[in-house]
Design an enzyme around this catalytic site. Structure first.
Site, PDB file in Angstrom:
ATOM      1  N   HIS A 101      68.831 127.707  38.269  1.00 29.96           N
ATOM      2  CA  HIS A 101      68.826 127.974  36.828  1.00 29.96           C
ATOM      3  C   HIS A 101      68.883 126.661  36.052  1.00 29.96           C
ATOM      4  O   HIS A 101      68.128 126.463  35.089  1.00 29.96           O
ATOM      5  CB  HIS A 101      70.017 128.847  36.452  1.00 29.96           C
ATOM      6  CG  HIS A 101      70.230 128.976  34.976  1.00 29.96           C
ATOM      7  ND1 HIS A 101      69.613 129.951  34.223  1.00 29.96           N
ATOM      8  CD2 HIS A 101      70.981 128.258  34.105  1.00 29.96           C
ATOM      9  CE1 HIS A 101      69.968 129.818  32.955  1.00 29.96           C
ATOM     10  NE2 HIS A 101      70.809 128.800  32.862  1.00 29.96           N
ATOM     11  N   GLU A 102      69.763 125.767  36.472  1.00 29.81           N
ATOM     12  CA  GLU A 102      69.863 124.475  35.792  1.00 29.81           C
ATOM     13  C   GLU A 102      68.597 123.653  35.996  1.00 29.81           C
ATOM     14  O   GLU A 102      68.160 122.934  35.087  1.00 29.81           O
ATOM     15  CB  GLU A 102      71.092 123.707  36.285  1.00 29.81           C
ATOM     16  CG  GLU A 102      72.425 124.403  36.012  1.00 29.81           C
ATOM     17  CD  GLU A 102      72.615 124.768  34.550  1.00 29.81           C
ATOM     18  OE1 GLU A 102      72.069 124.052  33.673  1.00 29.81           O
ATOM     19  OE2 GLU A 102      73.290 125.769  34.270  1.00 29.81           O
ATOM     20  N   HIS A 105      66.099 124.455  33.459  1.00 21.45           N
ATOM     21  CA  HIS A 105      66.205 123.710  32.194  1.00 21.45           C
ATOM     22  C   HIS A 105      65.473 122.375  32.293  1.00 21.45           C
ATOM     23  O   HIS A 105      64.864 121.925  31.321  1.00 21.45           O
ATOM     24  CB  HIS A 105      67.667 123.478  31.838  1.00 21.45           C
ATOM     25  CG  HIS A 105      68.375 124.697  31.341  1.00 21.45           C
ATOM     26  ND1 HIS A 105      67.884 125.478  30.314  1.00 21.45           N
ATOM     27  CD2 HIS A 105      69.552 125.283  31.724  1.00 21.45           C
ATOM     28  CE1 HIS A 105      68.717 126.477  30.081  1.00 21.45           C
ATOM     29  NE2 HIS A 105      69.730 126.381  30.928  1.00 21.45           N
TER      30      HIS A 105
END
Length: 231
Positions: A101-102, A105
Site C-alpha cells: 500500500h505504501e 503511494h
C-alpha cells in the site's frame, strides 16, 4: 452557543464517533489476525515493497525501517518509504499488504497522480487550519464576534477538504497494491484476499476521519445559523 457542553455537538458527532471506534477496532483486529498468518513464499514487507517499486521502474525511493505501530508511510519530499516494526521484516499477510500500500503511494508520486499532488499541497494549509481554527472560534465566541467565529470555521474547512482529498488517495494506493501483489505473484489469490481485508479495514480509519471532520463542520455551521440554527 458554540461551547464545549452543547448537547447538539454530540448529536452531530455521534455517527462519526461511532464509525471511528468501529474503524479503530476493525483495523487493529484485522491487522492482528493476519499478522499471525505468514505468506507461503516467506517474503517480508520490505521485500514486497522493493519488488513492487522495481517492477514499476521506481529506483529513486529508499525503504527504511521506522519505529511505532502501524506508523508506515511514504514521504514524497524525501522519496522515502518508511515501514514499521510489524511490517518491515515480517512475513505476514498484513505486512505485505501494508508495505505494498505504501509502495502504491510511491507509484502515485512517480506517475504524478493528481490527487496525491493536491493532498501534498494542502498539508501546510490543513496544519494551519487544525491549529488556529479552534483558537479563532473560541476567541470569537468570548468576544461575541460572529465574523471571527466564521473565520475560524473557514479555517477548519481546510481540514475537512484535506480529509476528503485523502480518501481517493488512500483508496487508489490500496487498489494499486492489490493489483501489484497479484501481477507479481507475491501471494496466492486466497492470500491476496486476506491481505486486501487489512487494507480495506485501514481505509475505514480515513473514512471515519473524513466523516467526523465533515460533521464537525456542519455543527459549526448549524450553530452560526447558516444551516438553520441560532447564532
Amino acid at each position: 452557543m458554540l461551547g464545549w457542553f452543547d448537547p447538539m455537538y454530540f448529536v452531530f458527532l455521534a455517527p462519526g464517533l461511532a464509525l471511528s471506534l468501529y474503524a479503530t477496532w476493525k483495523t487493529k483486529s484485522t491487522f492482528s489476525k493476519y499478522s499471525q498468518v505468514g505468506s507461503r513464499n516467506r517474503m517480508t514487507g520490505a521485500q514486497a515493497a522493493a519488488l513492487m517499486l522495481e517492477r514499476n521502474g521506481i529506483r529513486d525511493v529508499k525503504i527504511e525501517h521506522t519505529g511505532g505501530w502501524l506508523s508506515d508511510h511514504y514521504d514524497p519530499r524525501q522519496k522515502v518509504l518508511r515501514l514499521s516494526n510489524d511490517v518491515y521484516s515480517s512475513h505476514s499477510l498484513s505486512a505485505i499488504g501494508v508495505a505494498c500500500h505504501e509502495a502504491g503511494h510511491a507509484m502515485q508520486d512517480a506517475q504524478g497522480y493528481a490527487m496525491l499532488n493536491l493532498r501534498s499541497a494542502l498539508v501546510p494549509a490543513a496544519n494551519f487550519g487544525s491549529i488556529f481554527s479552534y483558537i479563532v472560534m473560541i476567541a470569537g465566541f468570548f468576544l461575541q464576534m460572529v465574523g471571527l467565529m466564521l473565520l475560524g470555521v473557514c479555517l477548519f474547512s481546510l481540514v475537512v477538504v484535506f480529509s476528503l482529498v485523502t480518501l481517493p488517495v488512500e483508496w487508489d494506493a490500496s487498489r494499486r497494491a492489490k493489483i501489484a501483489i497479484d501481477e507479481a505473484g507475491m501471494l496466492s489469490p486466497e492470500e491476496n484476499r486476506h491481505a486486501s481485508k487489512v487494507l480495506n479495514a485501514a481505509f475505514l480509519t480515513y473514512l471515519a476521519a473524513a466523516v467526523t471532520s465533515l460533521l464537525t463542520l456542519l455543527y459549526y455551521l448549524f450553530r452560526l445559523g447558516i444551516l438553520g440554527g441560532d447564532e
